[in-house]
Design a protein around this motif. Structure first.
Motif, PDB file in Angstrom:
ATOM      1  N   THR A  81      -6.953  50.460  26.829  1.00 33.18           N
ATOM      2  CA  THR A  81      -6.617  49.699  28.034  1.00 33.18           C
ATOM      3  C   THR A  81      -6.394  50.709  29.145  1.00 33.18           C
ATOM      4  N   SER A  82      -6.013  50.236  30.285  1.00 33.28           N
ATOM      5  CA  SER A  82      -5.772  51.168  31.389  1.00 33.28           C
ATOM      6  C   SER A  82      -4.541  52.031  31.119  1.00 33.28           C
ATOM      7  N   HIS A  83      -3.740  51.654  30.101  1.00 31.43           N
ATOM      8  CA  HIS A  83      -2.510  52.387  29.829  1.00 31.43           C
ATOM      9  C   HIS A  83      -2.568  53.258  28.577  1.00 31.43           C
ATOM     10  N   HIS A  84      -3.191  52.746  27.510  1.00 28.00           N
ATOM     11  CA  HIS A  84      -3.199  53.495  26.255  1.00 28.00           C
ATOM     12  C   HIS A  84      -4.223  52.897  25.291  1.00 28.00           C
ATOM     13  N   THR A  85      -4.367  53.575  24.143  1.00 25.69           N
ATOM     14  CA  THR A  85      -5.299  53.133  23.112  1.00 25.69           C
ATOM     15  C   THR A  85      -4.507  52.539  21.956  1.00 25.69           C
ATOM     16  N   VAL A  86      -4.959  51.382  21.472  1.00 25.59           N
ATOM     17  CA  VAL A  86      -4.329  50.752  20.313  1.00 25.59           C
ATOM     18  C   VAL A  86      -5.370  50.528  19.239  1.00 25.59           C
ATOM     19  N   ARG A  87      -4.940  50.582  17.987  1.00 25.75           N
ATOM     20  CA  ARG A  87      -5.828  50.344  16.847  1.00 25.75           C
ATOM     21  C   ARG A  87      -5.624  48.897  16.414  1.00 25.75           C
ATOM     22  N   VAL A  88      -6.698  48.121  16.450  1.00 22.23           N
ATOM     23  CA  VAL A  88      -6.622  46.684  16.179  1.00 22.23           C
ATOM     24  C   VAL A  88      -7.737  46.270  15.228  1.00 22.23           C
ATOM     25  N   PRO A  89      -7.613  45.071  14.617  1.00 28.02           N
ATOM     26  CA  PRO A  89      -8.719  44.588  13.793  1.00 28.02           C
ATOM     27  C   PRO A  89      -9.980  44.451  14.641  1.00 28.02           C
ATOM     28  N   ALA A  90     -11.117  44.844  14.100  1.00 31.09           N
ATOM     29  CA  ALA A  90     -12.378  44.719  14.831  1.00 31.09           C
ATOM     30  C   ALA A  90     -12.790  43.254  14.945  1.00 31.09           C
ATOM     31  N   PHE A  91     -12.402  42.443  13.959  1.00 29.90           N
ATOM     32  CA  PHE A  91     -12.739  41.025  13.934  1.00 29.90           C
ATOM     33  C   PHE A  91     -11.463  40.221  13.724  1.00 29.90           C
ATOM     34  N   VAL A  92     -11.364  39.109  14.421  1.00 29.23           N
ATOM     35  CA  VAL A  92     -10.220  38.206  14.268  1.00 29.23           C
ATOM     36  C   VAL A  92     -10.748  36.811  13.989  1.00 29.23           C
TER      37      VAL A  92
ATOM     38  N   ILE B  77     -14.623  36.586  14.882  1.00 31.00           N
ATOM     39  CA  ILE B  77     -15.328  37.044  16.074  1.00 31.00           C
ATOM     40  C   ILE B  77     -14.874  38.464  16.405  1.00 31.00           C
ATOM     41  N   ALA B  78     -15.767  39.208  17.064  1.00 30.81           N
ATOM     42  CA  ALA B  78     -15.455  40.588  17.441  1.00 30.81           C
ATOM     43  C   ALA B  78     -14.421  40.596  18.554  1.00 30.81           C
ATOM     44  N   ILE B  79     -13.393  41.399  18.386  1.00 32.86           N
ATOM     45  CA  ILE B  79     -12.321  41.451  19.373  1.00 32.86           C
ATOM     46  C   ILE B  79     -12.813  42.026  20.697  1.00 32.86           C
ATOM     47  N   ARG B  80     -13.773  42.927  20.631  1.00 36.03           N
ATOM     48  CA  ARG B  80     -14.263  43.532  21.879  1.00 36.03           C
ATOM     49  C   ARG B  80     -14.943  42.508  22.783  1.00 36.03           C
TER      50      ARG B  80
ATOM     51  N   ARG C 130     -13.773  38.577   3.078  1.00 31.68           N
ATOM     52  CA  ARG C 130     -12.675  38.307   4.017  1.00 31.68           C
ATOM     53  C   ARG C 130     -11.820  39.556   4.196  1.00 31.68           C
ATOM     54  N   HIS C 131     -11.492  40.193   3.081  1.00 30.87           N
ATOM     55  CA  HIS C 131     -10.673  41.411   3.142  1.00 30.87           C
ATOM     56  C   HIS C 131     -11.399  42.503   3.929  1.00 30.87           C
ATOM     57  N   LEU C 132     -12.683  42.667   3.673  1.00 22.76           N
ATOM     58  CA  LEU C 132     -13.470  43.664   4.401  1.00 22.76           C
ATOM     59  C   LEU C 132     -13.446  43.384   5.896  1.00 22.76           C
ATOM     60  N   ILE C 133     -13.717  42.134   6.279  1.00 20.21           N
ATOM     61  CA  ILE C 133     -13.732  41.770   7.705  1.00 20.21           C
ATOM     62  C   ILE C 133     -12.377  42.058   8.342  1.00 20.21           C
ATOM     63  N   ARG C 134     -11.295  41.683   7.660  1.00 20.16           N
ATOM     64  CA  ARG C 134      -9.950  41.879   8.223  1.00 20.16           C
ATOM     65  C   ARG C 134      -9.540  43.340   8.254  1.00 20.16           C
ATOM     66  N   SER C 135     -10.133  44.176   7.410  1.00 26.86           N
ATOM     67  CA  SER C 135      -9.681  45.563   7.302  1.00 26.86           C
ATOM     68  C   SER C 135     -10.331  46.512   8.304  1.00 26.86           C
ATOM     69  N   VAL C 136     -11.456  46.133   8.895  1.00 20.28           N
ATOM     70  CA  VAL C 136     -12.142  47.014   9.843  1.00 20.28           C
ATOM     71  C   VAL C 136     -11.308  47.123  11.118  1.00 20.28           C
TER      72      VAL C 136
ATOM     73  N   LYS D  10     -10.515  32.155  25.470  1.00 15.65           N
ATOM     74  CA  LYS D  10     -10.636  32.391  24.027  1.00 15.65           C
ATOM     75  C   LYS D  10      -9.678  33.511  23.599  1.00 15.65           C
ATOM     76  N   ALA D  11      -9.528  34.536  24.441  1.00 19.74           N
ATOM     77  CA  ALA D  11      -8.600  35.625  24.134  1.00 19.74           C
ATOM     78  C   ALA D  11      -7.182  35.078  23.995  1.00 19.74           C
ATOM     79  N   ARG D  12      -6.786  34.206  24.902  1.00 17.38           N
ATOM     80  CA  ARG D  12      -5.457  33.605  24.835  1.00 17.38           C
ATOM     81  C   ARG D  12      -5.315  32.769  23.566  1.00 17.38           C
ATOM     82  N   ASP D  13      -6.371  32.010  23.208  1.00 14.90           N
ATOM     83  CA  ASP D  13      -6.333  31.207  21.985  1.00 14.90           C
ATOM     84  C   ASP D  13      -6.154  32.093  20.748  1.00 14.90           C
TER      85      ASP D  13
END
Length: 156
Positions: free
Chosen positions: A69-80, A93-96, A57-63, A104-107
């Motif tokens: 985006t059209s405005h800038h780059t943000v660093r986010v969890p790879a999986f949520v 699930i993969a955020i990408r 779980r920690h590994l999944i959350r840490s990646v 699903k994105a809104r959820d």
């Protein structure tokens, strides 16, 4: 948690200058007569598996990944956490992949706000116990307003 467990944790903290550590809790709980004993898994094979699952779980959350985006780059969890998982079920699930599924994105965002509110509610309770809750109340109100806006966007 029962009163006996609270009393034991309080006793352990008092023995250590008011500080409670996971190590001293586990040490005390090893005694089968301790009120804390039943809280732990003492079968080493089962405990090892449970710990490895928690490490996963920690590994999944840490990646982290960079999302541009059209405005800038943000660093986010790879999986949520997957909002479609049943209560108590684990799944990520993969955020990408969410960029193409607006519902699903809104959820996922609503679930993130729910976690933030839960953390703020805990912080508020701690702040209230310490007599400093007003600032936490304002942060909670701001998050609720934004979260409601996201949820209303889901309905509209």
């Amino acid at each position: 948690m029962n009163d006996d467990m609270l009393a034991e944790l309080t006793r352990l903290a008092a023995e250590n200058d008011g500080r409670l550590t996971p190590d001293n809790v586990v040490d005390a709980a090893q005694n089968a007569a301790s009120p804390l004993h039943s809280w732990f898994e003492w079968d080493d094979d089962a405990a090892a598996h449970m710990y490895r699952v928690e490490q996963a779980r920690h590994l999944i959350r840490s990646v982290r990944v960079n999302v541009t985006t059209s405005h800038h780059t943000v660093r986010v969890p790879a999986f949520v956490h997957d909002p479609e998982c049943e209560r108590g079920e684990q799944g990520y699930i993969a955020i990408r992949g969410l960029a193409n599924d607006e519902d699903k994105a809104r959820d996922v965002v609503i679930a993130e706000f729910a976690r933030a509110l839960s953390a703020l509610n805990r912080a508020r309770a701690v702040a209230e116990a310490l007599g400093i809750k007003d600032q936490v109340d304002e942060m909670s109100a701001q998050i609720r307003r934004v979260s409601l806006g996201v949820q209303e966007g889901a309905r509209g």
